[in-house]
Design a protein around this motif. Structure first.
Motif, PDB file in Angstrom:
ATOM      1  N   ILE A 165       0.842  -1.211   0.000  1.00  0.00           N
ATOM      2  CA  ILE A 165       0.000   0.000   0.000  1.00  0.00           C
ATOM      3  C   ILE A 165       0.861   1.239   0.000  1.00  0.00           C
ATOM      4  O   ILE A 165       0.588   2.233  -0.692  1.00  0.00           O
ATOM      5  N   ALA A 166       1.945   1.257   0.812  1.00  0.00           N
ATOM      6  CA  ALA A 166       2.819   2.429   0.873  1.00  0.00           C
ATOM      7  C   ALA A 166       3.505   2.668  -0.463  1.00  0.00           C
ATOM      8  O   ALA A 166       3.643   3.808  -0.925  1.00  0.00           O
ATOM      9  N   SER A 167       3.967   1.562  -1.128  1.00  0.00           N
ATOM     10  CA  SER A 167       4.638   1.737  -2.419  1.00  0.00           C
ATOM     11  C   SER A 167       3.685   2.206  -3.499  1.00  0.00           C
ATOM     12  O   SER A 167       4.079   2.858  -4.465  1.00  0.00           O
ATOM     13  N   ALA A 168       2.393   1.903  -3.363  1.00  0.00           N
ATOM     14  CA  ALA A 168       1.400   2.350  -4.342  1.00  0.00           C
ATOM     15  C   ALA A 168       0.986   3.794  -4.128  1.00  0.00           C
ATOM     16  O   ALA A 168       0.229   4.346  -4.904  1.00  0.00           O
ATOM     17  N   GLY A 169       1.453   4.411  -3.035  1.00  0.00           N
ATOM     18  CA  GLY A 169       1.128   5.819  -2.785  1.00  0.00           C
ATOM     19  C   GLY A 169      -0.179   6.025  -2.076  1.00  0.00           C
ATOM     20  O   GLY A 169      -0.665   7.154  -1.974  1.00  0.00           O
ATOM     21  N   ILE A 170      -0.813   4.958  -1.596  1.00  0.00           N
ATOM     22  CA  ILE A 170      -2.093   5.120  -0.894  1.00  0.00           C
ATOM     23  C   ILE A 170      -1.869   5.714   0.490  1.00  0.00           C
ATOM     24  O   ILE A 170      -2.646   6.522   0.973  1.00  0.00           O
ATOM     25  N   ILE A 171      -0.780   5.320   1.130  1.00  0.00           N
ATOM     26  CA  ILE A 171      -0.426   5.880   2.434  1.00  0.00           C
ATOM     27  C   ILE A 171       0.682   6.891   2.192  1.00  0.00           C
ATOM     28  O   ILE A 171       1.764   6.535   1.714  1.00  0.00           O
ATOM     29  N   ALA A 172       0.433   8.169   2.507  1.00  0.00           N
ATOM     30  CA  ALA A 172       1.402   9.231   2.263  1.00  0.00           C
ATOM     31  C   ALA A 172       2.400   9.311   3.407  1.00  0.00           C
ATOM     32  O   ALA A 172       2.098   8.954   4.542  1.00  0.00           O
ATOM     33  N   ALA A 173       3.592   9.784   3.107  1.00  0.00           N
ATOM     34  CA  ALA A 173       4.608   9.990   4.134  1.00  0.00           C
ATOM     35  C   ALA A 173       4.195  11.145   5.032  1.00  0.00           C
ATOM     36  O   ALA A 173       3.498  12.061   4.598  1.00  0.00           O
ATOM     37  N   PRO A 174       4.593  11.127   6.302  1.00  0.00           N
ATOM     38  CA  PRO A 174       4.211  12.223   7.203  1.00  0.00           C
ATOM     39  C   PRO A 174       4.762  13.554   6.709  1.00  0.00           C
ATOM     40  O   PRO A 174       5.905  13.647   6.278  1.00  0.00           O
ATOM     41  N   ALA A 175       3.904  14.570   6.752  1.00  0.00           N
ATOM     42  CA  ALA A 175       4.300  15.902   6.285  1.00  0.00           C
ATOM     43  C   ALA A 175       5.312  16.513   7.240  1.00  0.00           C
ATOM     44  O   ALA A 175       5.237  16.333   8.445  1.00  0.00           O
ATOM     45  N   ALA A 176       6.264  17.231   6.678  1.00  0.00           N
ATOM     46  CA  ALA A 176       7.282  17.884   7.488  1.00  0.00           C
ATOM     47  C   ALA A 176       6.661  19.043   8.257  1.00  0.00           C
ATOM     48  O   ALA A 176       5.823  19.780   7.734  1.00  0.00           O
ATOM     49  N   ILE A 177       7.079  19.204   9.509  1.00  0.00           N
ATOM     50  CA  ILE A 177       6.580  20.289  10.350  1.00  0.00           C
ATOM     51  C   ILE A 177       7.456  21.516  10.119  1.00  0.00           C
ATOM     52  O   ILE A 177       8.681  21.437  10.178  1.00  0.00           O
ATOM     53  N   VAL A 178       6.828  22.646   9.837  1.00  0.00           N
ATOM     54  CA  VAL A 178       7.540  23.886   9.569  1.00  0.00           C
ATOM     55  C   VAL A 178       7.508  24.749  10.819  1.00  0.00           C
ATOM     56  O   VAL A 178       6.449  24.968  11.411  1.00  0.00           O
ATOM     57  N   SER A 179       8.653  25.229  11.235  1.00  0.00           N
ATOM     58  CA  SER A 179       8.736  26.093  12.408  1.00  0.00           C
ATOM     59  C   SER A 179       8.309  27.501  12.038  1.00  0.00           C
ATOM     60  O   SER A 179       8.820  28.094  11.090  1.00  0.00           O
ATOM     61  N   THR A 180       7.364  28.044  12.760  1.00  0.00           N
ATOM     62  CA  THR A 180       6.892  29.411  12.513  1.00  0.00           C
ATOM     63  C   THR A 180       7.451  30.405  13.515  1.00  0.00           C
ATOM     64  O   THR A 180       7.122  31.587  13.448  1.00  0.00           O
ATOM     65  N   GLY A 181       8.301  29.961  14.434  1.00  0.00           N
ATOM     66  CA  GLY A 181       8.895  30.894  15.387  1.00  0.00           C
ATOM     67  C   GLY A 181       9.284  30.209  16.675  1.00  0.00           C
ATOM     68  O   GLY A 181       9.104  29.001  16.848  1.00  0.00           O
ATOM     69  N   SER A 182       9.841  30.990  17.565  1.00  0.00           N
ATOM     70  CA  SER A 182      10.256  30.493  18.867  1.00  0.00           C
ATOM     71  C   SER A 182      10.188  31.624  19.870  1.00  0.00           C
ATOM     72  O   SER A 182      10.129  32.803  19.499  1.00  0.00           O
ATOM     73  N   SER A 183      10.207  31.279  21.169  1.00  0.00           N
ATOM     74  CA  SER A 183      10.164  32.293  22.222  1.00  0.00           C
ATOM     75  C   SER A 183      10.865  31.760  23.451  1.00  0.00           C
ATOM     76  O   SER A 183      10.949  30.548  23.666  1.00  0.00           O
ATOM     77  N   SER A 184      11.374  32.668  24.266  1.00  0.00           N
ATOM     78  CA  SER A 184      12.008  32.318  25.529  1.00  0.00           C
ATOM     79  C   SER A 184      11.775  33.448  26.518  1.00  0.00           C
ATOM     80  O   SER A 184      11.624  34.611  26.125  1.00  0.00           O
ATOM     81  N   GLN A 185      11.746  33.102  27.802  1.00  0.00           N
ATOM     82  CA  GLN A 185      11.565  34.116  28.828  1.00  0.00           C
ATOM     83  C   GLN A 185      12.224  33.664  30.118  1.00  0.00           C
ATOM     84  O   GLN A 185      12.339  32.472  30.393  1.00  0.00           O
ATOM     85  N   THR A 186      12.674  34.641  30.911  1.00  0.00           N
ATOM     86  CA  THR A 186      13.260  34.398  32.220  1.00  0.00           C
ATOM     87  C   THR A 186      12.756  35.449  33.190  1.00  0.00           C
ATOM     88  O   THR A 186      12.385  36.565  32.794  1.00  0.00           O
ATOM     89  N   ARG A 187      12.756  35.082  34.467  1.00  0.00           N
ATOM     90  CA  ARG A 187      12.318  36.022  35.509  1.00  0.00           C
ATOM     91  C   ARG A 187      12.959  35.629  36.824  1.00  0.00           C
ATOM     92  O   ARG A 187      13.074  34.432  37.135  1.00  0.00           O
ATOM     93  N   SER A 188      13.383  36.618  37.609  1.00  0.00           N
ATOM     94  CA  SER A 188      13.923  36.378  38.940  1.00  0.00           C
ATOM     95  C   SER A 188      13.565  37.551  39.833  1.00  0.00           C
ATOM     96  O   SER A 188      13.435  38.687  39.368  1.00  0.00           O
ATOM     97  N   GLN A 189      13.423  37.283  41.120  1.00  0.00           N
ATOM     98  CA  GLN A 189      13.098  38.322  42.092  1.00  0.00           C
ATOM     99  C   GLN A 189      13.403  37.816  43.485  1.00  0.00           C
ATOM    100  O   GLN A 189      13.545  36.614  43.703  1.00  0.00           O
ATOM    101  N   ASP A 190      13.506  38.750  44.441  1.00  0.00           N
ATOM    102  CA  ASP A 190      13.689  38.373  45.832  1.00  0.00           C
ATOM    103  C   ASP A 190      12.834  39.264  46.714  1.00  0.00           C
ATOM    104  O   ASP A 190      12.112  40.150  46.226  1.00  0.00           O
ATOM    105  N   GLY A 191      12.905  39.025  48.017  1.00  0.00           N
ATOM    106  CA  GLY A 191      12.066  39.779  48.945  1.00  0.00           C
ATOM    107  C   GLY A 191      12.566  41.161  49.259  1.00  0.00           C
ATOM    108  O   GLY A 191      11.897  41.918  49.973  1.00  0.00           O
ATOM    109  N   LEU A 192      13.748  41.547  48.747  1.00  0.00           N
ATOM    110  CA  LEU A 192      14.303  42.868  49.009  1.00  0.00           C
ATOM    111  C   LEU A 192      13.863  43.900  47.982  1.00  0.00           C
ATOM    112  O   LEU A 192      14.099  45.086  48.170  1.00  0.00           O
ATOM    113  N   GLY A 193      13.276  43.459  46.898  1.00  0.00           N
ATOM    114  CA  GLY A 193      12.859  44.378  45.847  1.00  0.00           C
ATOM    115  C   GLY A 193      13.700  44.280  44.592  1.00  0.00           C
ATOM    116  O   GLY A 193      13.434  44.983  43.609  1.00  0.00           O
TER     117      GLY A 193
END
Length: 344
Positions: A12-40
């Protein structure tokens, strides 16, 4: 049977009935950091990128109100603007760096702009306009109005030969100009004197403490997070306080593979750390701890040691003794039949 199913899927796969998984395209990325203490004290930052550009922001500050930070904005065609700023007792100052067309270095509101490759236009002198001489209007000549002719009914026997007209000049009113009152601002030394005298009086009365109150640090925390549109992610946080602290971190990918850990600590030194992995083979965890009363044991296959049971003595069984009874002989009657003596 399994071989037949496998060969059927390959066909079935060789006949093209089952398609290969589509490639995932990256549309972006993000990152964040945060730190604090009781002194302000605090700090945070984030950065995000997508198909049409990106933006970022970072800032840190302390209990004295001093702040340092920056933010940026970029477009896919290469244009970018970065703003670095400082805020403290001297005010807010910013420096702008950009390659946007149509911008020229020009400080404004304590802001310096750095724009490379921009040619400043030559200054253009403002045109001189000759002021026209003021036109003074002549005061109008006083107008005289003829008094209307009075009409009186002539009394009997009295006749007036003529009517006399009297002219009156129109009254002119001049506008009264009142000058605005001028108020002199108090001198700077007067303001300083009043402030110092008020502060000293409040301090001597105990309303304002003479020494600043020390700030007690009640803890601190740090966190970070990253992710993209493919399914990769990672996050972590740590927080500590007066009675202990906790932490957690984890990372995963689009294939469902996850690696992480979490911990718990108490002020007396006890601590528990759990490291775990989750994937196609299931969930596995390893526990590290110094808690009293715990011993190394295999997870999911605990070895249970059973204490030997004490021997229980059985109570002696009662002995049953068979007792014999003499046979009862029938009584012979003269009539020739026998009757049991129990029937009477």
């Amino acid at each position: 049977m399994k071989v037949i199913v496998f060969l059927a899927l390959c066909g079935i796969a060789s006949a093209g009935i089952i398609a290969a998984p589509a490639a995932i395209v990256s549309t972006g990325s993000s990152s964040q950091t945060r730190s604090q203490d009781g002194l302000g004290n605090y700090a945070f930052a984030y950065n995000e990128n997508h198909a049409t550009g990106g933006s970022s922001r970072s800032e840190s500050g302390n209990a004295l109100g001093q702040v340092v930070g920056s933010y940026s904005l970029g477009v896919v065609d290469g244009r970018q603007r970065v703003v670095n700023y400082v805020a403290d007792a001297l005010g807010f100052r910013a420096a702008i760096s950009t390659n946007e067309p149509g911008t020229a270095p020009k400080p404004a509101a304590s802001t310096s702009i750095s724009s490379p490759g921009v040619i400043a236009a030559a200054p253009v002198a403002a045109p001189v306009v000759a002021a026209a001489a003021p036109v003074v209007a002549a005061a109008p000549a006083p107008a005289y109005y003829a008094a209307p002719a009075p009409i009186h009914a002539a009394p009997l026997g009295a006749y007036y030969s003529s009517v006399v007209n009297h002219g009156y000049p129109a009254p002119a009113y001049a506008a009264k100009v009142v000058a605005a009152p001028a108020y002199a601002a108090p001198a700077l030394w007067v303001i300083l004197f009043v402030f110092v005298a008020t502060h000293l009086s409040l301090t001597s009365a105990g309303l304002i403490p003479s020494a600043p109150v020390a700030l007690a640090n009640t803890g601190n925390s740090v966190q970070s997070q990253t992710q993209d549109s493919l399914g990769n992610y990672a996050f972590a946080y740590t927080e500590n306080h007066a009675t202990g602290g906790t932490s957690r971190k984890e990372a995963g990918n689009p294939y469902g593979q996850v690696v992480g850990s979490y911990s718990l600590g108490i002020v007396d030194g006890r601590q528990r750390i759990v490291n775990y992995v989750a994937d196609a083979y299931g969930f596995r965890a390893q526990v590290l701890t110094n808690e009293p009363g715990t011993a190394p044991t295999a997870q999911a296959q605990p070895a249970i040691a059973v204490a030997p049971q004490p021997a229980i003595a059985l109570a002696p069984q009662p002995t049953f003794v068979a007792h014999g009874y003499p046979a009862v002989q029938p009584v012979a009657y003269p009539s020739g039949y026998s009757v049991s003596p129990y029937l009477g």
